[in-house]
Design a protein around this motif. Sequence first.
Motif, short mmCIF file in Angstrom:
data_model
loop_
_atom_site.label_atom_id
_atom_site.label_comp_id
_atom_site.label_asym_id
_atom_site.label_seq_id
_atom_site.Cartn_x
_atom_site.Cartn_y
_atom_site.Cartn_z
N SER A 17 0.85 -1.19 0.00
CA SER A 17 0.00 0.00 0.00
C SER A 17 0.89 1.24 0.00
N ALA A 18 0.32 2.38 -0.38
CA ALA A 18 1.07 3.64 -0.36
C ALA A 18 1.58 3.98 1.05
N PRO A 19 0.73 3.82 2.11
CA PRO A 19 1.25 4.11 3.46
C PRO A 19 2.45 3.22 3.85
N ALA A 20 2.47 1.99 3.36
CA ALA A 20 3.59 1.10 3.68
C ALA A 20 4.88 1.63 3.07
N PHE A 21 4.80 2.13 1.84
CA PHE A 21 6.01 2.64 1.21
C PHE A 21 6.40 4.01 1.76
N ASP A 22 5.44 4.76 2.30
CA ASP A 22 5.78 5.98 3.04
C ASP A 22 6.56 5.60 4.30
N ALA A 23 6.18 4.49 4.91
CA ALA A 23 6.87 4.01 6.11
C ALA A 23 8.30 3.60 5.80
N VAL A 24 8.54 3.13 4.57
CA VAL A 24 9.91 2.77 4.18
C VAL A 24 10.80 4.00 4.23
N SER A 25 10.29 5.13 3.77
CA SER A 25 11.06 6.38 3.81
C SER A 25 11.40 6.75 5.25
N SER A 112 -0.51 2.79 10.08
CA SER A 112 -1.86 2.44 10.51
C SER A 112 -2.75 2.68 9.31
N HIS A 113 -3.61 1.74 9.01
CA HIS A 113 -4.50 1.91 7.86
C HIS A 113 -5.79 2.63 8.23
N GLY A 114 -5.92 2.99 9.49
CA GLY A 114 -7.02 3.86 9.90
C GLY A 114 -8.40 3.24 9.89
N ARG A 115 -8.49 1.93 10.03
CA ARG A 115 -9.82 1.32 10.08
C ARG A 115 -10.50 1.67 11.39
N THR A 116 -11.79 1.92 11.31
CA THR A 116 -12.55 2.21 12.52
C THR A 116 -13.84 1.42 12.49
N GLY A 117 -14.56 1.46 13.57
CA GLY A 117 -15.88 0.84 13.63
C GLY A 117 -15.87 -0.64 13.35
N LEU A 118 -16.82 -1.07 12.52
CA LEU A 118 -17.00 -2.50 12.23
C LEU A 118 -15.79 -3.10 11.54
N ALA A 119 -15.19 -2.37 10.60
CA ALA A 119 -14.01 -2.90 9.90
C ALA A 119 -12.89 -3.17 10.89
N HIS A 120 -12.69 -2.27 11.86
CA HIS A 120 -11.65 -2.46 12.87
C HIS A 120 -11.99 -3.66 13.75
N LEU A 121 -13.26 -3.78 14.10
CA LEU A 121 -13.70 -4.89 14.95
C LEU A 121 -13.51 -6.23 14.24
N GLU A 128 -1.69 -2.54 15.72
CA GLU A 128 -2.03 -2.64 17.15
C GLU A 128 -1.48 -3.92 17.76
N ARG A 129 -1.67 -5.03 17.05
CA ARG A 129 -1.18 -6.31 17.56
C ARG A 129 0.34 -6.35 17.62
N VAL A 130 0.99 -5.77 16.61
CA VAL A 130 2.45 -5.71 16.60
C VAL A 130 2.93 -4.89 17.80
N ALA A 131 2.30 -3.76 18.05
CA ALA A 131 2.70 -2.91 19.18
C ALA A 131 2.58 -3.65 20.51
N ARG A 132 1.57 -4.50 20.63
CA ARG A 132 1.39 -5.25 21.87
C ARG A 132 2.37 -6.42 22.00
N GLN A 133 2.72 -7.06 20.88
CA GLN A 133 3.52 -8.29 20.93
C GLN A 133 5.01 -8.09 20.74
N LEU A 141 2.74 4.87 12.23
CA LEU A 141 2.52 6.10 11.48
C LEU A 141 1.04 6.27 11.20
N ARG A 142 0.47 7.39 11.61
CA ARG A 142 -0.95 7.66 11.41
C ARG A 142 -1.17 8.17 10.00
#
Length: 145
Positions: A17-25, A112-121, A128-133, A141-142
Motif C-alpha cells: 500500500s502507499a502508506p507502507a512505502f511511506d513508512a519505508v522512507s 496504521s490503515h485507519g480502520r474504525t468501527g465495524l471494519a476495525h472490529l 495494534e497487535r504488533v505494538a502489543r507483541q 505512522l498515522r
Amino acid sequence: MSSWFPKKTVLVPIDFSAPAFDAVSVGNSLVADPANLHLLHVKAEHIPIAFEGVWVPPADDNEIEEIKNAIRKKADQLGFKDAVAAVRVGSPAEEICAYAKEIGAQIIVIPSHGRTGLAHLLIGSVAERVARQATCPVLILRRND
C-alpha cells in the motif's frame, strides 16, 4: 548511554500500500546503514480448501520469490536498493514480531490503515497487535486523511 537514533536495524512491514512505502522512507531515515533496512511482506496463510470447485493451494517457493522480487523492484524505484527484502507466510502480526526478533530489529516502523468501527472490529489492526507483541519499540505512522 546509547543514542535513540540512528538505529542499527530497522524493520518495515510491507503490504504494497502507499502508506507502507511511506513508512519505508521513515524507516530509512532512522537506520544508520540502508543495508540494515528490512522490508517484510507477510502473506496470510491460506488453508488449501476447495471453494466452488476451485482449489486454493498454499504459497509455494515461486510465489514467495515473486513477492520478494516485487519488493526489491519497488524499493529500487523509491531509491532504497540496499534494503533487505523478506517474505514470510502466516499471521501478519506474529510473523512481523518473530522476524523482528530474529534480525535483532531495534525498531519496527508500521503504518496504521485507519480502520474504525465495524471494519476495525472484524479485521482488527495489525499495527495494534504488533505494538502489543513486539519486543522492540514500534513506531506507528498515522494516516493524514
